[in-house]
Design an enzyme around this catalytic site. Structure first.
Site, short mmCIF file in Angstrom:
data_model
loop_
_atom_site.label_atom_id
_atom_site.label_comp_id
_atom_site.label_asym_id
_atom_site.label_seq_id
_atom_site.Cartn_x
_atom_site.Cartn_y
_atom_site.Cartn_z
N GLU A 420 44.84 80.00 38.16
CA GLU A 420 45.35 81.36 38.28
C GLU A 420 44.57 82.27 37.34
O GLU A 420 44.61 82.10 36.13
CB GLU A 420 46.84 81.28 37.91
CG GLU A 420 47.51 82.54 37.59
CD GLU A 420 48.81 82.24 36.81
OE1 GLU A 420 49.17 81.05 36.59
OE2 GLU A 420 49.45 83.20 36.39
N ASP A 493 49.91 78.02 35.14
CA ASP A 493 50.54 77.99 33.82
C ASP A 493 51.90 77.33 33.88
O ASP A 493 52.56 77.34 34.92
CB ASP A 493 50.71 79.43 33.28
CG ASP A 493 49.38 80.02 32.87
OD1 ASP A 493 48.39 79.26 32.77
OD2 ASP A 493 49.32 81.25 32.65
N ASP A 495 54.64 78.30 33.00
CA ASP A 495 55.77 79.23 32.87
C ASP A 495 56.28 79.67 34.25
O ASP A 495 55.82 79.17 35.28
CB ASP A 495 55.34 80.44 32.04
CG ASP A 495 54.13 81.13 32.65
OD1 ASP A 495 53.81 80.84 33.83
OD2 ASP A 495 53.49 81.95 31.96
N ASP A 497 55.99 82.50 35.95
CA ASP A 497 54.99 83.11 36.83
C ASP A 497 54.12 82.04 37.46
O ASP A 497 53.80 82.10 38.65
CB ASP A 497 54.10 84.07 36.03
CG ASP A 497 54.76 85.44 35.89
OD1 ASP A 497 55.80 85.64 36.55
OD2 ASP A 497 54.24 86.26 35.11
#
Ligand code: 0RA
Length: 629
Positions: A420, A493, A495, A497
């Site tokens: 990403e 990632d 997280d 998102d």
């Protein structure tokens, strides 16, 4: 010399042919055939309900494999039938083709193998006791293998009306005579749904199951839809009856892309649709088109909504009752063939149009939903064409500029990491093994739109790059042999998102490259969230819980905790060690049992929050620790 009237000849024929060739009458003597006996009697009771004479049917399964069906209909007639000197009841149970009702004007339930007549049941029963309550008394007669073993007996006085049939299938005919409660419960539920107000109670093995739906097929729709959201508070419902046809339909729209149309003819499921279903489809398409046209609701670029657009998200039941002979077609007799298309079409078209006009805000909601389907269809086609063009070009010329390809052309060795953003792309490029690992950065922001639909995703240039990189193409141009990487690894990632982007990518693969999932090529990388340095020892933790666990295990030893903000911030050595190196990483293989089911699940979960979806997918995915086995 005696002269026989035609109906008498039938009587003389007896039931020998049924016992000789049971398969001709009930299909087979397997479990399916066995259950046809019960369906036959049950259908006769349901028929009484259908014609308004009965509201309760009780089915009791006994331990000795016999079954009792009791209804509160009119009771089987017991008066002498014509000049046979036999009661109507006896004729009904001992004469072939005397099934159904004697009189006219009833809706006969006679689809496919049904309606073979109660005599067939009697012929194939070791024992059958029929009891009729009418004209103030209880009348009963017992039969065995199609022949009366008693005379019609007048029993105790009875004020109520109804019929009770108790039979036990003949062990000489059926290898297995035990009924399956599950099948019977299913049938009872569906008959109760299709005949509103009818109460069907099944007693089996000390359990009582009651099926009773005052709103009939509307309740059926509610059951199918369950907790899912709909565009309408309650289904649209029409009931229409004239001399030749009775029609009942209930339907509503949901935001889902799936369509479910269940059709029935005389309460019998028509799996392959047929004339009634065609009429239904035409009818709603016409009504919706008229509504949209009258109000000029079509946006620029769309010339018309198609039948498919109209049916997207539709959940519908259509049930027709026909008089006389009902014609079924096809291998499994699952298609209605009686010519009623235009009648059904007219009823559905006019009533729906009227309803939409009367309920304009709902009408607009539905129209907008359908227009959205049309837009998605057109956009999706354009996006597909764009991808196809691009894929064709890149095959001849070059791969996407953003792709840092690996050196090897050996598919089994080659891996594609999708990450990403450019910064994550940068650190992964440093961390990778150039020989076997390729990196393709995808700009997350574009994907990370709350409402990113598949069409939008597909229109995204970087997704198009991704398809080019994979090499296979999509849709009817898909060619598995052109796959360029043995492993396609989503690396986002750790997280929320990241989870969101991962989910969108997964959905994309489910929908457009399901073969890669089916064949085990798709993986999710697991970058850590924390690094814990404790003297000479080094730990990585994927989650907060894992971090806490590790710290607990350190027993107070001094340590330093570092939290990675994202892959972009992670030193290349950490990224290599924890996430990318074939020696030390652990990957999750996306291995859902079937891509189709997965795609459904994803679309159902699409509305819920990203974390939930990701958790769901992670739970369903297989965990692969050592990949190079
Ligand atoms: C023939 C004629 C009539 C009713 C029935 C049969 C009948 C059959 C079954 C089988 C199970 N339950 C049933 N209930 C009724 C019509 C009788 C009349 O006109 O009164």
């Amino acid at each position: 010399m005696t002269k026989y009237r035609s109906e008498d000849i039938q009587v003389l024929e007896g039931l020998e042919p049924v016992r000789k060739r049971p398969g001709m009458y009930i299909g087979s003597t397997s479990s399916t055939g066995l259950h046809h006996l019960l369906w036959e009697i049950l259908d006769n009771s349901v028929d009484e309900a259908l014609n308004g004479h009965c509201d309760t049917i009780e089915v009791t399964l006994e331990k000795d494999h016999s079954v009792t069906i009791k209804d509160n209909g009119r009771g089987i007639p017991v008066d002498e039938y014509r000049k046979t000197k036999k009661s109507a009841m006896e004729i009904l149970f001992t004469t072939l083709h005397s099934g159904g009702k004697f009189g006219q004007g009833n809706y006969k339930v006679s689809g496919g193998l049904h309606g073979v007549g109660m005599a067939v049941v009697c012929a194939l029963s070791e024992n059958l006791v029929a009891t009729s309550r009418r004209d103030g008394f209880e009348w009963s007669q017992t039969y065995s293998r199609g022949k009366p073993t008693t005379k019609l007996q007048k029993g105790k006085a009875a004020r109520n009306y109804g019929t009770t049939v108790c039979f036990k299938a003949d062990g000489q005919i059926f290898p297995k005579t035990e009924f399956n409660p599950k099948l019977i419960l299913e049938r009872a539920e569906s008959k109760a749904f299709l005949n509103k107000g009818l109460k069907i109670i099944v007693y089996e093995n000390n359990n009582t199951h009651e099926f009773h739906y005052p709103d009939g097929i509307q309740d059926y729709i509610k059951k199918i839809v369950g907790q899912k959201t709909t565009l309408m508070e309650k289904p649209f419902y029409v009931e229409k009856e004239d001399k030749l046809l009775r029609l009942e339909t209930a339907f509503l729209w949901t935001p889902s892309t799936d369509t479910q149309i269940l059709s029935f003819a005389n309460s019998i499921r028509t799996i392959d649709g047929g004339t009634h279903e065609n009429g239904f489809r035409n009818g709603i398409t016409k009504a919706v088109r008229t509504y949209i046209d009258r109000r000029k609701l079509l946006p620029k670029g769309i010339t018309a909504v198609t039948g498919d657009d109209v049916r997207e998200g539709l959940v519908a039941i259509i049930n027709v009752y026909l008089q006389g002979e009902v014609e079924f077609q096809g291998q499994t007799k699952g298609r209605l063939n009686s010519e009623i298309t235009s009648q059904v079409e007219a009823v559905v078209n006019h009533t729906l149009e009227h309803y939409l006009n009367e309920n304009q805000s709902l009408g607009n909601t539905i129209a907008n939903r359908i227009i959205l389907s049309a837009q998605a269809r057109i956009a999706s086609r354009q996006a597909k064409e764009a991808v196809q063009r691009k894929t064709n070009i890149s095959h001849r010329l070059n791969l996407p500029g953003k792709l840092s390809d690996c050196a090897t052309t050996d598919k089994d060795q080659a891996e594609l990491f999708i990450c990403e953003g450019d910064s994550a792309g940068g650190s992964s490029k440093q961390a990778r093994d150039r020989k076997t690992q390729a990196i393709l950065p995808i700009r997350g922001k574009i994907l990370n739109v709350e409402t990113a639909t598949m069409t939008k995703i597909l229109a995204n240039t970087e997704i198009q790059n991704l398809i080019s990189a994979c090499g296979t193409g999509i849709g009817n141009k898909f060619d598995y042999n052109k796959l360029r990487y043995g492993k396609v690894i989503i690396m986002t990632d750790a997280d929320v998102d990241g989870a969101h982007i991962c989910t969108l990518l997964l959905t994309f693969f489910y929908r457009y490259l399901p073969e890669l999932i089916e064949k085990g090529h798709l993986f999710i990388a697991q970058p850590p969230l924390y690094r814990i340095d404790a003297g000479k020892k080094l730990f990585y933790a994927l989650t907060d819980e894992e971090k806490d666990e590790i710290i607990k295990g350190l027993n107070g030893t001094s340590h330093e905790i570092g939290r990675f903000k994202g892959l972009g911030e992670m030193p290349a050595s950490d990224l290599r060690e924890t996430t990318m190196s074939k020696k030390s990483r652990s990957l999750i293989r996306v291995g859902l049992r079937s891509a189709e089911q997965a795609s459904k699940t994803v679309s159902e979960l699409m509305g819920k929050n990203a974390e939930f979806r990701f958790k769901f997918i992670k739970e369903k995915a297989e965990f692969v620790k050592d990949l190079d086995v």
